[in-house]
Design a protein around this motif. Structure first.
Motif, PDB file in Angstrom:
ATOM      1  N   VAL A  20       0.865  -1.188   0.000  1.00  0.00           N
ATOM      2  CA  VAL A  20       0.000   0.000   0.000  1.00  0.00           C
ATOM      3  C   VAL A  20       0.894   1.228   0.000  1.00  0.00           C
ATOM      4  N   ASP A  21       0.376   2.310  -0.567  1.00  0.00           N
ATOM      5  CA  ASP A  21       1.171   3.515  -0.802  1.00  0.00           C
ATOM      6  C   ASP A  21       0.325   4.723  -0.420  1.00  0.00           C
ATOM      7  N   THR A  22       0.866   5.588   0.426  1.00  0.00           N
ATOM      8  CA  THR A  22       0.127   6.779   0.830  1.00  0.00           C
ATOM      9  C   THR A  22       1.043   7.982   0.827  1.00  0.00           C
ATOM     10  N   ALA A  23       0.453   9.155   0.641  1.00  0.00           N
ATOM     11  CA  ALA A  23       1.195  10.419   0.706  1.00  0.00           C
ATOM     12  C   ALA A  23       0.361  11.430   1.480  1.00  0.00           C
ATOM     13  N   SER A  24      -0.677  11.958   0.833  1.00  0.00           N
ATOM     14  CA  SER A  24      -1.506  12.981   1.478  1.00  0.00           C
ATOM     15  C   SER A  24      -2.272  12.423   2.675  1.00  0.00           C
ATOM     16  N   GLY A  25      -2.478  11.125   2.727  1.00  0.00           N
ATOM     17  CA  GLY A  25      -3.252  10.520   3.817  1.00  0.00           C
ATOM     18  C   GLY A  25      -2.556  10.519   5.157  1.00  0.00           C
ATOM     19  N   VAL A  26      -1.262  10.872   5.175  1.00  0.00           N
ATOM     20  CA  VAL A  26      -0.524  10.912   6.448  1.00  0.00           C
ATOM     21  C   VAL A  26       0.246  12.229   6.577  1.00  0.00           C
ATOM     22  N   GLU A  27      -0.401  13.321   6.207  1.00  0.00           N
ATOM     23  CA  GLU A  27       0.277  14.614   6.228  1.00  0.00           C
ATOM     24  C   GLU A  27      -0.418  15.628   7.125  1.00  0.00           C
ATOM     25  N   LEU A  28       0.401  16.498   7.717  1.00  0.00           N
ATOM     26  CA  LEU A  28      -0.112  17.678   8.406  1.00  0.00           C
ATOM     27  C   LEU A  28      -0.472  18.749   7.390  1.00  0.00           C
ATOM     28  N   GLU A  29       0.356  18.854   6.348  1.00  0.00           N
ATOM     29  CA  GLU A  29       0.138  19.737   5.207  1.00  0.00           C
ATOM     30  C   GLU A  29       0.964  19.179   4.065  1.00  0.00           C
ATOM     31  N   GLY A  30       0.798  19.726   2.868  1.00  0.00           N
ATOM     32  CA  GLY A  30       1.481  19.179   1.711  1.00  0.00           C
ATOM     33  C   GLY A  30       2.987  19.084   1.903  1.00  0.00           C
ATOM     34  N   GLY A  31       3.519  17.873   1.820  1.00  0.00           N
ATOM     35  CA  GLY A  31       4.952  17.669   1.935  1.00  0.00           C
ATOM     36  C   GLY A  31       5.481  17.561   3.353  1.00  0.00           C
ATOM     37  N   VAL A  32       4.630  17.699   4.354  1.00  0.00           N
ATOM     38  CA  VAL A  32       5.037  17.583   5.766  1.00  0.00           C
ATOM     39  C   VAL A  32       4.263  16.432   6.396  1.00  0.00           C
ATOM     40  N   LYS A  33       4.973  15.391   6.815  1.00  0.00           N
ATOM     41  CA  LYS A  33       4.312  14.201   7.326  1.00  0.00           C
ATOM     42  C   LYS A  33       3.844  14.380   8.764  1.00  0.00           C
ATOM     43  N   ASP A  34       2.710  13.772   9.054  1.00  0.00           N
ATOM     44  CA  ASP A  34       2.181  13.664  10.416  1.00  0.00           C
ATOM     45  C   ASP A  34       2.737  12.362  10.981  1.00  0.00           C
ATOM     46  N   HIS A  35       3.701  12.442  11.861  1.00  0.00           N
ATOM     47  CA  HIS A  35       4.399  11.257  12.340  1.00  0.00           C
ATOM     48  C   HIS A  35       3.458  10.288  13.048  1.00  0.00           C
ATOM     49  N   ASP A  36       2.507  10.812  13.807  1.00  0.00           N
ATOM     50  CA  ASP A  36       1.532   9.952  14.475  1.00  0.00           C
ATOM     51  C   ASP A  36       0.668   9.218  13.447  1.00  0.00           C
TER      52      ASP A  36
END
Length: 212
Positions: free
Chosen positions: A180-196
């Motif tokens: 599985v592949d995700t990008a926007s689904g685990v972000e605080l904002e574009g290009g910045v990941k939400d670690h939790d």
């Protein structure tokens, strides 16, 4: 075991957090003609891919328009794998795979002609692409149809498109993809990941497999 790829890294801190969360592959986007906050320069892509430790795959995600451009970018950035977003036809994908030492993945819209690309690439990323061919749209697609693709094509299939910690377990159960592949689904904002969110995403994938 379903693999997890998190795409669109722009910061070393996010690379480290994704690795610590247990992801299998780190995606870094460079040389794309679409507007996205996740694109980085080839110099920055090289730095981020160098930050990926052994036993985790660093994936260069690009929309290079020619085989030679993709080959040169791969030679400069030195990823473990190259993911092309639909800019090359199947013959060109096969030529790229023959020209570089890395594995070649192709990201395609869920309703594209997947058979021809499956014969040319090392793996497919089935996504919900935007009009210009880029991913990261945050939209899901017909999982039942993709499940049929997984059963019929003899090539690793990664599911992308609108995956989040809230729906990824259902997606894995429905489709049984290679990854599985995700990008926007685990972000605080574009290009910045939400670690939790990255941790929860990986946990949901792993917990679904324990239950299964």
């Amino acid at each position: 075991m379903t693999r997890v790829k998190v795409c669109g890294h722009t910061r070393e801190a996010d690379v480290r957090a994704s690795v610590d969360a247990g992801v299998d592959a780190i995606g870094v986007i460079s040389d794309v003609p679409v507007e996205t906050p996740r694109e980085v320069s080839r110099e920055r892509a090289t730095e981020l891919l160098e930050a990926v430790p052994p036993l985790v795959s660093g994936v260069l995600v690009t929309m290079s328009e020619t085989v030679e451009a993709a080959r040169e970018l791969a030679a400069e950035t030195q990823p473990d794998a190259v993911q092309i977003h639909g800019t090359l036809d199947p013959d060109e994908v096969a030529a790229l795979a023959a020209a570089i030492p890395q594995s070649v993945l192709v990201a395609l819209d869920h309703d594209a002609d997947l058979d021809a690309y499956a014969a040319a690439a090392d793996g497919l990323v089935v996504d919900s692409l935007g009009e210009a061919g880029g991913g990261g749209t945050g939209r899901t697609h017909d999982w039942d149809r993709t499940a049929e693709v997984v059963e019929t094509l003899d090539v690793p299939i990664l599911l992308a498109g609108g995956l989040t910690p809230e729906n990824v377990a259902e997606a894995v159960e429905t489709i049984q993809p290679f990854g599985v592949d995700t990008a926007s689904g685990v972000e605080l904002e574009g290009g910045v990941k939400d670690h939790d969110a990255v941790e929860r995403f990986v946990d949901r994938v792993e917990s679904d497999q324990v239950v299964a």
